[in-house]
Design a protein around this motif. Structure first.
Motif, mmCIF file in Angstrom:
data_model
loop_
_atom_site.group_PDB
_atom_site.id
_atom_site.type_symbol
_atom_site.label_atom_id
_atom_site.label_comp_id
_atom_site.label_asym_id
_atom_site.label_seq_id
_atom_site.Cartn_x
_atom_site.Cartn_y
_atom_site.Cartn_z
ATOM 1 N N VAL A 147 0.847 -1.198 0.000
ATOM 2 C CA VAL A 147 0.000 0.000 0.000
ATOM 3 C C VAL A 147 0.880 1.245 0.000
ATOM 4 C CG1 VAL A 147 -1.689 1.329 1.320
ATOM 5 C CG2 VAL A 147 -1.943 -1.159 1.118
ATOM 6 N N TRP A 148 1.877 1.247 0.895
ATOM 7 C CA TRP A 148 2.794 2.397 0.974
ATOM 8 C C TRP A 148 3.490 2.619 -0.368
ATOM 9 C CZ3 TRP A 148 7.997 2.690 0.009
ATOM 10 C CH2 TRP A 148 8.624 3.898 0.334
ATOM 11 N N LEU A 149 3.982 1.546 -0.992
ATOM 12 C CA LEU A 149 4.718 1.675 -2.249
ATOM 13 C C LEU A 149 3.824 2.215 -3.353
ATOM 14 C CD1 LEU A 149 7.292 1.165 -3.900
ATOM 15 C CD2 LEU A 149 6.445 -1.150 -4.336
ATOM 16 N N ALA A 150 2.625 1.674 -3.484
ATOM 17 C CA ALA A 150 1.715 2.136 -4.531
ATOM 18 C C ALA A 150 1.388 3.615 -4.361
ATOM 19 C CB ALA A 150 0.435 1.299 -4.516
ATOM 20 N N GLU A 151 1.163 4.034 -3.117
ATOM 21 C CA GLU A 151 0.845 5.441 -2.875
ATOM 22 C C GLU A 151 2.050 6.328 -3.134
ATOM 23 O OE1 GLU A 151 -2.702 4.750 0.429
ATOM 24 O OE2 GLU A 151 -0.738 5.477 1.087
ATOM 25 N N ARG A 152 3.241 5.880 -2.738
ATOM 26 C CA ARG A 152 4.441 6.685 -2.951
ATOM 27 C C ARG A 152 4.762 6.819 -4.443
ATOM 28 N NH1 ARG A 152 8.295 8.536 0.476
ATOM 29 N NH2 ARG A 152 6.449 8.607 1.803
ATOM 30 N N MET A 153 4.599 5.729 -5.191
ATOM 31 C CA MET A 153 4.860 5.780 -6.621
ATOM 32 C C MET A 153 3.863 6.678 -7.338
ATOM 33 S SD MET A 153 5.991 1.848 -7.467
ATOM 34 C CE MET A 153 6.250 2.199 -9.204
ATOM 35 N N ALA A 154 2.606 6.664 -6.888
ATOM 36 C CA ALA A 154 1.591 7.505 -7.515
ATOM 37 C C ALA A 154 1.925 8.981 -7.379
ATOM 38 C CB ALA A 154 0.223 7.215 -6.898
ATOM 39 N N GLN A 155 2.585 9.349 -6.293
ATOM 40 C CA GLN A 155 2.977 10.744 -6.106
ATOM 41 C C GLN A 155 3.936 11.209 -7.192
ATOM 42 O OE1 GLN A 155 4.528 11.045 -2.105
ATOM 43 N NE2 GLN A 155 2.602 10.398 -1.172
ATOM 44 N N ASN A 156 4.635 10.243 -7.822
ATOM 45 C CA ASN A 156 5.572 10.571 -8.899
ATOM 46 C C ASN A 156 5.047 10.144 -10.268
ATOM 47 O OD1 ASN A 156 7.825 11.562 -7.205
ATOM 48 N ND2 ASN A 156 7.819 9.473 -6.424
ATOM 49 N N GLY A 157 3.746 9.838 -10.340
ATOM 50 C CA GLY A 157 3.133 9.498 -11.615
ATOM 51 C C GLY A 157 3.430 8.104 -12.112
ATOM 52 N N HIS A 158 3.817 7.182 -11.208
ATOM 53 C CA HIS A 158 4.163 5.825 -11.612
ATOM 54 C C HIS A 158 3.191 4.825 -10.995
ATOM 55 C CE1 HIS A 158 7.765 7.420 -13.339
ATOM 56 N NE2 HIS A 158 8.211 7.853 -12.168
ATOM 57 N N ARG A 159 3.289 3.575 -11.474
ATOM 58 C CA ARG A 159 2.458 2.514 -10.927
ATOM 59 C C ARG A 159 3.221 1.198 -10.978
ATOM 60 N NH1 ARG A 159 -2.063 1.159 -15.639
ATOM 61 N NH2 ARG A 159 -0.667 -0.014 -17.029
ATOM 62 N N ILE A 160 2.699 0.215 -10.258
ATOM 63 C CA ILE A 160 3.213 -1.147 -10.312
ATOM 64 C C ILE A 160 2.432 -1.860 -11.411
ATOM 65 C CG2 ILE A 160 3.545 -3.284 -9.022
ATOM 66 C CD1 ILE A 160 3.293 -1.510 -6.442
ATOM 67 N N ASP A 161 3.139 -2.454 -12.374
ATOM 68 C CA ASP A 161 2.475 -3.042 -13.528
ATOM 69 C C ASP A 161 2.249 -4.547 -13.372
ATOM 70 O OD1 ASP A 161 2.082 -0.781 -15.145
ATOM 71 O OD2 ASP A 161 4.169 -0.828 -15.806
ATOM 72 N N ALA A 162 1.300 -5.060 -14.134
ATOM 73 C CA ALA A 162 1.049 -6.498 -14.178
ATOM 74 C C ALA A 162 2.315 -7.226 -14.604
ATOM 75 C CB ALA A 162 -0.087 -6.801 -15.147
ATOM 76 N N GLY A 163 2.586 -8.364 -13.955
ATOM 77 C CA GLY A 163 3.768 -9.149 -14.268
ATOM 78 C C GLY A 163 5.000 -8.750 -13.491
ATOM 79 N N GLN A 164 4.962 -7.602 -12.852
ATOM 80 C CA GLN A 164 6.128 -7.156 -12.099
ATOM 81 C C GLN A 164 6.198 -7.848 -10.737
ATOM 82 O OE1 GLN A 164 5.997 -2.803 -12.125
ATOM 83 N NE2 GLN A 164 7.289 -2.784 -13.962
ATOM 84 N N VAL A 165 7.411 -7.862 -10.182
ATOM 85 C CA VAL A 165 7.692 -8.465 -8.884
ATOM 86 C C VAL A 165 7.949 -7.345 -7.881
ATOM 87 C CG1 VAL A 165 9.268 -9.954 -7.586
ATOM 88 C CG2 VAL A 165 8.732 -10.473 -9.985
ATOM 89 N N VAL A 166 7.409 -7.490 -6.691
ATOM 90 C CA VAL A 166 7.687 -6.540 -5.612
ATOM 91 C C VAL A 166 8.214 -7.315 -4.412
ATOM 92 C CG1 VAL A 166 6.774 -4.767 -4.074
ATOM 93 C CG2 VAL A 166 5.846 -4.993 -6.391
ATOM 94 N N LEU A 167 9.365 -6.899 -3.893
ATOM 95 C CA LEU A 167 9.908 -7.500 -2.683
ATOM 96 C C LEU A 167 9.432 -6.721 -1.476
ATOM 97 C CD1 LEU A 167 13.585 -8.447 -3.622
ATOM 98 C CD2 LEU A 167 11.503 -9.825 -3.762
#
Length: 269
Positions: free
Chosen positions: A218-238
């Protein structure tokens, strides 16, 4: 830091990685460096790697509060980038010369089936995050920092800003073969037993990651959105480490047993 400072720092990190050498803390060379500068350096290094035909595999969460960060003077997680050339198969071997004096952390990997993008002001729920996850699996993260832990002349230690600029020192990731639904397992109680050459070195629980590894997502998705980015399908998050780093000297085997989530291992040649 000026744009020239940022690009010079990024060039220094790229060259250090290519040469297999470490440089002194950037925070020593640029005392004014703050987190925004550190992320700008990380972004410049990322651009250089994309130009060099590397591909973004996913993202990582680091500097977890309570997992050694207090000693570094920070209390906020950090984000970093995973590249396709970092990926090793479980049970595989890291070739001699690929890393210097690595350490290994045990983490939960989230593999996405749908894109995940928060609004710039936040507004993403835990349920929305879980819906976007395809599966979870055990993982190891290989750390081989390009920045020295301590400057030999001044004794100054690297800071959270150094770690962010250096992409958390990540040199590789290993994904386990067991896949589980995040809905069928309580991630707070996912445990990891990390052994080196058969001897247990560290143990930890998923609760050590913000009391719930999904909270980090949740924190990562919100932080990335502040910079206009997102986590994409198929990607890995540690998720961030469940344990303190374990050294992986040449000739050693690092294994992590995640119980019902399976296991994962790597050998250093």
């Amino acid at each position: 830091m000026t744009p020239d400072n940022i690009h010079q720092a990024a060039r220094d990190l790229v060259e250090a990685e290519r040469a297999g050498q470490q440089i002194g803390p950037l925070s020593l060379a640029y005392p004014q460096m703050d987190r925004a500068d550190a992320y700008a350096i990380q972004a410049a290094v990322t651009t250089a790697k994309l130009v060099d035909r590397r591909r973004i595999l996913g993202w990582q969460i680091g500097l977890m509060p309570g997992r050694g960060q207090s000693a570094l003077g920070g209390d906020t997680p950090s984000r970093g980038v995973l590249f396709d050339d970092m990926l090793f198969e479980t049970g595989g071997v890291v070739p001699e010369g690929r890393v210097g004096s690595p350490c290994v952390t045990a983490e939960i990997a989230f593999v996405m089936k749908a894109p995940l993008k928060a609004t710039p002001s936040g507004g993403i729920t835990r349920e929305e995050v879980v819906d976007a996850i395809d599966y979870i699996c055990p993982a190891l993260r290989l750390l081989d920092p390009r920045i020295r832990q301590t400057d030999p002349e001044t004794g100054q230690r690297r800071t959270p800003c150094d770690i962010i600029a250096d992409n958390a020192g990540t040199a590789g990731i290993v994904l386990g073969e067991t896949h589980r639904s995040p809905r069928l397992i309580d991630l707070r109680w996912v445990g990891a037993i990390v052994a080196r050459d058969g001897e247990v070195e560290e143990t930890g629980l998923g609760a050590s990651v913000l009391n719930d590894p999904v909270a980090g997502m949740v924190w990562l998705a919100e932080r990335m959105a502040q910079n206009g980015h997102r986590i994409d399908a198929g990607q890995v998050v540690l998720s961030g480490s469940l344990v303190r780093p374990v050294g992986g000297p040449r000739g050693s085997i690092i294994e992590a047993d995640f119980g019902a989530l399976g296991d994962v291992a790597i050998t250093f040649a």
